[in-house]
Design a protein around this motif. Sequence first.
Motif, short mmCIF file in Angstrom:
data_model
loop_
_atom_site.label_atom_id
_atom_site.label_comp_id
_atom_site.label_asym_id
_atom_site.label_seq_id
_atom_site.Cartn_x
_atom_site.Cartn_y
_atom_site.Cartn_z
N GLY A 1 -13.09 3.30 -34.99
CA GLY A 1 -14.59 3.94 -34.47
C GLY A 1 -15.01 2.95 -33.43
O GLY A 1 -15.54 3.35 -32.32
N HIS A 2 -14.73 1.79 -33.39
CA HIS A 2 -15.20 0.82 -32.27
C HIS A 2 -14.47 1.15 -31.02
O HIS A 2 -14.97 1.19 -29.66
N TRP A 3 -13.30 1.28 -30.97
CA TRP A 3 -12.28 1.79 -29.81
C TRP A 3 -12.78 3.13 -29.24
O TRP A 3 -12.64 3.49 -27.98
N VAL A 4 -13.12 3.88 -30.21
CA VAL A 4 -13.39 5.27 -29.85
C VAL A 4 -14.76 5.58 -29.06
O VAL A 4 -14.91 6.02 -27.81
N LEU A 5 -15.63 4.35 -29.60
CA LEU A 5 -17.11 4.34 -28.97
C LEU A 5 -16.96 3.68 -27.63
O LEU A 5 -17.70 3.94 -26.58
N PHE B 1 -13.80 -1.95 -17.38
CA PHE B 1 -12.40 -1.35 -17.27
C PHE B 1 -11.46 -2.10 -17.66
O PHE B 1 -10.52 -1.83 -18.73
N THR B 2 -11.75 -3.62 -17.62
CA THR B 2 -10.89 -4.42 -18.38
C THR B 2 -10.99 -4.47 -19.65
O THR B 2 -9.90 -4.65 -20.30
N SER B 3 -12.38 -4.57 -20.11
CA SER B 3 -12.21 -4.61 -21.67
C SER B 3 -11.64 -3.37 -22.38
O SER B 3 -11.22 -3.38 -23.31
N VAL B 4 -11.95 -2.17 -21.77
CA VAL B 4 -11.41 -0.91 -22.42
C VAL B 4 -9.79 -0.98 -22.26
O VAL B 4 -9.06 -0.58 -23.31
N ALA B 5 -9.08 -1.32 -21.14
CA ALA B 5 -7.53 -1.58 -21.07
C ALA B 5 -7.13 -2.65 -22.08
O ALA B 5 -6.09 -2.30 -22.85
N ARG C 1 -29.72 -0.92 -24.77
CA ARG C 1 -30.39 -0.03 -25.78
C ARG C 1 -29.89 1.28 -26.00
O ARG C 1 -30.31 2.16 -26.53
N ARG C 2 -28.62 1.64 -25.45
CA ARG C 2 -28.15 2.74 -25.30
C ARG C 2 -27.68 3.06 -26.86
O ARG C 2 -26.97 2.25 -27.64
N PRO C 3 -27.74 4.15 -27.57
CA PRO C 3 -27.24 4.39 -28.98
C PRO C 3 -25.79 3.99 -29.19
O PRO C 3 -25.34 3.51 -30.19
N VAL C 4 -25.09 4.43 -28.14
CA VAL C 4 -23.36 4.13 -28.12
C VAL C 4 -23.28 2.69 -28.51
O VAL C 4 -22.32 2.25 -29.08
N PHE C 5 -23.85 2.01 -27.63
CA PHE C 5 -23.76 0.49 -27.55
C PHE C 5 -24.25 -0.07 -28.88
O PHE C 5 -23.56 -0.97 -29.34
N LEU C 6 -25.19 0.31 -29.22
CA LEU C 6 -25.74 -0.19 -30.54
C LEU C 6 -24.83 0.20 -31.83
O LEU C 6 -24.53 -0.52 -32.79
N ALA C 7 -24.32 1.46 -31.72
CA ALA C 7 -23.28 1.75 -32.73
C ALA C 7 -22.00 1.02 -32.75
O ALA C 7 -21.49 0.59 -33.78
N SER C 8 -21.62 1.03 -31.63
CA SER C 8 -20.48 -0.11 -31.67
C SER C 8 -20.62 -1.57 -31.78
O SER C 8 -19.86 -2.29 -32.51
N ASP D 1 -16.05 -7.09 -26.94
CA ASP D 1 -15.50 -5.48 -27.33
C ASP D 1 -14.14 -5.67 -27.82
O ASP D 1 -13.69 -4.44 -28.64
N THR D 2 -13.39 -6.79 -27.58
CA THR D 2 -12.19 -6.95 -28.20
C THR D 2 -11.91 -7.80 -29.39
O THR D 2 -10.78 -7.82 -30.06
N ILE D 3 -13.01 -8.45 -29.86
CA ILE D 3 -13.02 -9.44 -30.98
C ILE D 3 -12.75 -8.58 -32.31
O ILE D 3 -12.21 -8.94 -33.25
#
Length: 360
Positions: free
Chosen positions: A71-75, A12-16, A101-108, A245-247
């Motif tokens: 794209g990274h923010w949306v994922l 939650f912190t990283s998304v905010a 190993r989730r596809p969303v994490f690999l794509a981001s 996530d924020t770099i």
Amino acid sequence: MALLIPIVGVNFTSVAVESLLYGVFLLLSAISFYLLFTKEKLSDRPRSSRFSALTTPLILANIVITTAVTGHWVLSLVRTVDAHLRFNNGDTPQEYLEDLRRPVFLASTAILIVTLITGDCIMIYRLKTVFKYNRSTIVFPLCCLFGFIACGIGTVFQFSKLSSEHNVFLASIGIVFTFITNVFCSSFIAFKIHRVNSAATNYNGQNLGSITGIIVESAALYTSWTIMLMAAFLAGSNLVYVFADTISVITGISFMLINVRIGLGWAIDLAKSLERSTAHSISLRPTNASSAIRSVDDRRTANYQMRSLTVHVERTVVKESSEDGVSPGVDLHGSLPAKELESVSDRASSKQTHERKGYI
């Protein structure tokens, strides 16, 4: 001892934080696009088509970084929604977030690596430009860039096979590569600008210290964020997800800050030069339109020097002779009577009787 923070709270912190930084990045990106397109439009560079400006390095990098950061923010939002709402009806979000190993994490992660590669390429391009396209100056950062690309590809592959409790060696090596590239390029760019600034100040008083400050400050933002990422990674803390996530958006902000601050300085200089040229092209404080036009006409007339013109006036006198058998009422050519010719000559001689000079 590692700082134990629940991964759900970290998510939650990283998304905010990423959403807040993304808003800043979006504003800087729009301003950067406008300044770069305006500068390209006013340049004398030949254009093959109306879309040729999109192929310039800075504008192309601007497009790639904006697309990647978005794209990274949306994922990141999608991953948060999946963890808290979709996966097992939101009962086990921690299990979803810890599974790398989730596809969303690999794509981001792949998009993050593309953003960092683009940022490193722009730093190397600026280093090459500052050093007048000297290829020897970019050999070392290019080696670091290729090493980071290899580590990035290996990191995505390794994430697809491992879970969160395994340390990823290639990821740490890749962070070191991009860190060295940015520090090396920023240091040499600042050093070159400092030397040019010293020489320019001695000759014409021009100061380039502001450009050095812009480069150093933008590089310091990215470098400090990378150091905190490396520290959290080596400590084994879950805070590494916040910095990881924020770099991507931090890389975009660093790139846009350089474009916007230098572009605004260019725009201010252009406005001042246009103001000076306009002030020289018209008279000072004309009372009305006619006085301004007369002042322009006077300056145009003053640019032409007056040339002297000599006018020679000649008078022809025809004498009559009645002894040769010629009629006294007709001149030698039989065109005019002698009296009329003599009267014309007298009028001419009364107006212009000597040689005169004048200016036109």
